[in-house]
Design a protein around this motif. Structure first.
Motif, short mmCIF file in Angstrom:
data_model
loop_
_atom_site.label_atom_id
_atom_site.label_comp_id
_atom_site.label_asym_id
_atom_site.label_seq_id
_atom_site.Cartn_x
_atom_site.Cartn_y
_atom_site.Cartn_z
N ALA A 11 0.84 -1.20 0.00
CA ALA A 11 0.00 0.00 0.00
C ALA A 11 0.87 1.26 0.00
CB ALA A 11 -0.94 0.00 1.21
N LEU A 12 1.96 1.23 0.77
CA LEU A 12 2.88 2.36 0.77
C LEU A 12 3.56 2.51 -0.58
CD1 LEU A 12 4.55 1.99 4.29
CD2 LEU A 12 3.17 3.92 3.50
N LEU A 13 3.98 1.41 -1.17
CA LEU A 13 4.62 1.47 -2.49
C LEU A 13 3.66 2.03 -3.54
CD1 LEU A 13 6.53 -1.93 -2.44
CD2 LEU A 13 7.56 0.34 -2.46
N ASP A 14 2.39 1.66 -3.46
CA ASP A 14 1.39 2.16 -4.40
C ASP A 14 1.23 3.68 -4.29
OD1 ASP A 14 0.80 -0.27 -5.57
OD2 ASP A 14 -0.91 -0.68 -4.26
N ALA A 22 3.65 15.70 -1.47
CA ALA A 22 3.81 15.49 -0.03
C ALA A 22 3.42 14.06 0.36
CB ALA A 22 2.98 16.50 0.75
N GLU A 23 2.35 13.55 -0.26
CA GLU A 23 1.92 12.17 0.02
C GLU A 23 2.95 11.16 -0.46
OE1 GLU A 23 -0.30 9.05 1.41
OE2 GLU A 23 -0.74 11.17 1.74
N ALA A 24 3.47 11.36 -1.66
CA ALA A 24 4.48 10.45 -2.20
C ALA A 24 5.75 10.47 -1.34
CB ALA A 24 4.81 10.83 -3.64
N LEU A 25 6.18 11.66 -0.92
CA LEU A 25 7.38 11.78 -0.09
C LEU A 25 7.16 11.14 1.27
CD1 LEU A 25 10.23 12.81 0.36
CD2 LEU A 25 9.25 15.02 1.01
N ALA A 26 5.99 11.35 1.87
CA ALA A 26 5.69 10.75 3.17
C ALA A 26 5.71 9.22 3.06
CB ALA A 26 4.33 11.23 3.68
N SER A 27 5.20 8.68 1.97
CA SER A 27 5.22 7.24 1.76
C SER A 27 6.65 6.73 1.63
CB SER A 27 4.41 6.86 0.52
OG SER A 27 3.07 7.22 0.69
N ALA A 28 7.46 7.44 0.88
CA ALA A 28 8.86 7.04 0.70
C ALA A 28 9.60 7.05 2.04
CB ALA A 28 9.56 7.98 -0.29
N ARG A 29 9.36 8.06 2.83
CA ARG A 29 10.02 8.13 4.14
C ARG A 29 9.55 7.02 5.07
NH1 ARG A 29 10.46 14.64 4.61
NH2 ARG A 29 12.41 14.76 3.44
N GLU A 30 8.26 6.70 5.01
CA GLU A 30 7.74 5.62 5.85
C GLU A 30 8.33 4.28 5.41
OE1 GLU A 30 5.62 3.50 8.77
OE2 GLU A 30 6.27 5.58 8.62
N ARG A 34 10.59 1.93 7.83
CA ARG A 34 10.24 0.53 8.12
C ARG A 34 11.38 -0.43 7.77
NH1 ARG A 34 3.95 -0.68 6.64
NH2 ARG A 34 3.04 1.02 7.85
N VAL A 35 12.03 -0.18 6.65
CA VAL A 35 13.14 -1.06 6.27
C VAL A 35 14.27 -0.94 7.28
CG1 VAL A 35 14.91 -1.51 4.52
CG2 VAL A 35 12.55 -1.11 3.81
N ARG A 36 14.62 0.30 7.66
CA ARG A 36 15.69 0.48 8.66
C ARG A 36 15.31 -0.15 9.99
NH1 ARG A 36 15.98 5.57 9.87
NH2 ARG A 36 14.67 6.42 8.24
N ASP A 37 14.07 0.07 10.46
CA ASP A 37 13.63 -0.48 11.74
C ASP A 37 13.62 -2.00 11.75
OD1 ASP A 37 13.32 2.11 12.64
OD2 ASP A 37 11.10 2.06 12.67
N SER A 38 13.40 -2.60 10.59
CA SER A 38 13.37 -4.06 10.51
C SER A 38 14.76 -4.68 10.66
CB SER A 38 12.76 -4.51 9.18
OG SER A 38 13.70 -4.35 8.12
N GLY A 39 15.78 -3.86 10.43
CA GLY A 39 17.15 -4.38 10.48
C GLY A 39 17.59 -5.01 9.17
N MET A 40 16.72 -5.01 8.19
CA MET A 40 17.06 -5.58 6.89
C MET A 40 17.71 -4.51 6.01
SD MET A 40 13.69 -7.82 5.91
CE MET A 40 14.50 -8.68 4.57
#
Length: 137
Positions: A11-14, A22-30, A34-40
């Motif tokens: 959903a974020l990628l979409d 602003a919506e596209a940038l907010a999605s990219a930052r989220e 999430r990727v950083r927080d996952s440790g992957m």
């Protein structure tokens, strides 16, 4: 990894293609958070599908990587896509890069290298530009 559950991640990628910057940038930052927080790492997350890794694979996908399943070219070709390309090329607001990409698609169709994935991208681009034109009218 609750932050990387497939449905919310997709959903974020979409939303990356949202016309609202602003919506596209907010999605990219989220997504990045999430990727950083996952440790992957992105390399771990974007593992190629089974069978895509050969002896000459070095970690980067190219147009030649075997990622497509099924026939590359639909039976009967892509006549509707040529019509969409011509319609899009008639827009005077296209960036030079987008215009060149559309011309490349025409060449790909003529050379038999236009794929179903290209067709989906073209249709999505046509829909997005159509929405933008309606908003600005």
């Amino acid at each position: 990894m609750p932050h990387l559950d497939r449905d919310s991640f997709i959903a974020l990628l979409d939303r990356l293609g949202d016309p609202d910057e602003a919506e596209a940038l907010a999605s990219a930052r989220e997504i990045d958070r999430r990727v950083r927080d996952s440790g992957m790492t992105w390399n771990e997350l974007l593992v190629p599908p089974p069978g895509a890794v050969g002896d000459d694979y070095h970690g980067a996908f190219t147009d030649d990587d075997p990622l497509e399943i099924g026939p590359v070219r639909r039976p009967g070709g892509y006549p509707d896509d040529l019509t969409l390309i011509e319609e899009l090329l008639s827009h005077d607001t296209l960036s030079p890069g987008t215009r060149q990409e559309l011309l490349d698609f025409k060449s790909d169709i003529a050379e038999g290298e236009f794929t179903d994935m290209d067709s989906k991208y073209l249709r999505d681009l046509h829909a997005r530009l159509g929405r933008q034109a309606r908003r600005s009218a």
